[in-house]
Design an enzyme around this catalytic site. Structure first.
Site, PDB file in Angstrom:
ATOM      1  N   ASP A  29       3.107  24.299  13.539  1.00 39.50           N
ATOM      2  CA  ASP A  29       2.266  25.496  13.496  1.00 39.50           C
ATOM      3  C   ASP A  29       1.661  25.733  14.872  1.00 39.50           C
ATOM      4  OD1 ASP A  29      -0.919  24.477  13.189  1.00 39.50           O
ATOM      5  OD2 ASP A  29       0.612  23.028  12.638  1.00 39.50           O
TER       6      ASP A  29
ATOM      7  N   ARG B  70       0.812  -1.217   0.000  1.00 34.46           N
ATOM      8  CA  ARG B  70       0.000   0.000   0.000  1.00 34.46           C
ATOM      9  C   ARG B  70       0.848   1.272   0.000  1.00 34.46           C
ATOM     10  NH1 ARG B  70      -5.598  -0.512   1.811  1.00 34.46           N
ATOM     11  NH2 ARG B  70      -6.133  -2.728   1.930  1.00 34.46           N
TER      12      ARG B  70
END
Length: 235
Positions: A204, A43
């Protein structure tokens, strides 16, 4: 092999770093590990094993959120016998005295995820880091004069939240930052009697809107990885 990891027995080390981004796993392997070899690309979730200062270490991408990291952490511990799991990732700060590029070591991880409520019949289980790993990581960070904070974080199921009211409430209770995986990692490590820690770079500030540039994130990320790897040497 397990369902989501294509490694053979013995290909994964007892100590592993867990970034969410599989390309970050590739970067860590190529930048910090010697003789790194890829053991998984199922995947697109890359995994590698190499050595760091003579110690065998693996790095495995986990994807984003509680369900995804739960899959990989379960299989790493249950199928491959991994003993020490260190999440390395980013977070959003919610305390005024925490700045972008600071490093946060998660002592515990609160969460809004229903996973633990279902598991523990609606009681509030408190997912907690391994103290030995935490203590070593803090020592390494302070010795390098990195801006580091240790405390409770919040594992959220929602990246794009419409209201910041919950985060403001959490900040008033001294929660340091928001991310999306650690509560699941700590809970599963407790289940399997293994050792887990999350070391996070502040990318952030959720309440002030301050952000880091891509170059700044990469520089701080490198410092965080070195802290994680040196902390892993004790196990």
């Amino acid at each position: 092999m397990s369902i989501h990891i294509g490694a053979q027995q013995g290909q994964i080390a007892e100590t592993i770093l867990l970034p969410g981004d599989p390309l970050r796993a590739k970067y860590i392997a190529e930048t910090f590990l010697e003789g790194a070899e890829c053991y998984n690309n199922v995947r697109g979730m890359l995994g590698f094993t190499g050595t760091y200062k003579g110690k065998r270490v693996s790095v495995q991408g986990t994807g984003m959120g509680v369900p995804s990291i739960s899959i990989y952490a379960n299989e790493l511990m249950q199928s491959y016998g991994v003993q020490n799991l260190i999440r390395v990732g980013t977070c959003g700060a919610i305390q005024e005295d925490i700045k972008v590029r600071d490093v946060i070591i998660a002592m515990s991880a609160s969460s809004e995820s229903q996973t633990n409520r279902l598991l523990f019949d609606q009681i509030d289980f408190a997912p907690t880091a391994n103290f030995e790993l935490l203590h070593k990581a803090y020592q390494v960070a302070t010795e390098r004069n990195l801006p580091v904070k240790v405390g409770n974080i919040f594992t959220s199921d929602s990246f794009y939240r419409e209201s910041l009211d919950l985060y403001k409430k959490l900040a008033s209770y001294q929660v340091l930052a928001i991310e999306m995986e650690s509560s699941a990692l700590y809970t599963l490590a407790a289940k399997y009697k293994r050792n887990a820690l999350s070391i996070l770079t502040v990318s952030d500030h959720i309440l002030t809107g301050e952000e880091t540039s891509a170059d700044e994130r990469q520089s701080t990320f490198n410092e965080m990885i070195e802290v994680a790897l040196d902390a892993a040497l004790i196990k």
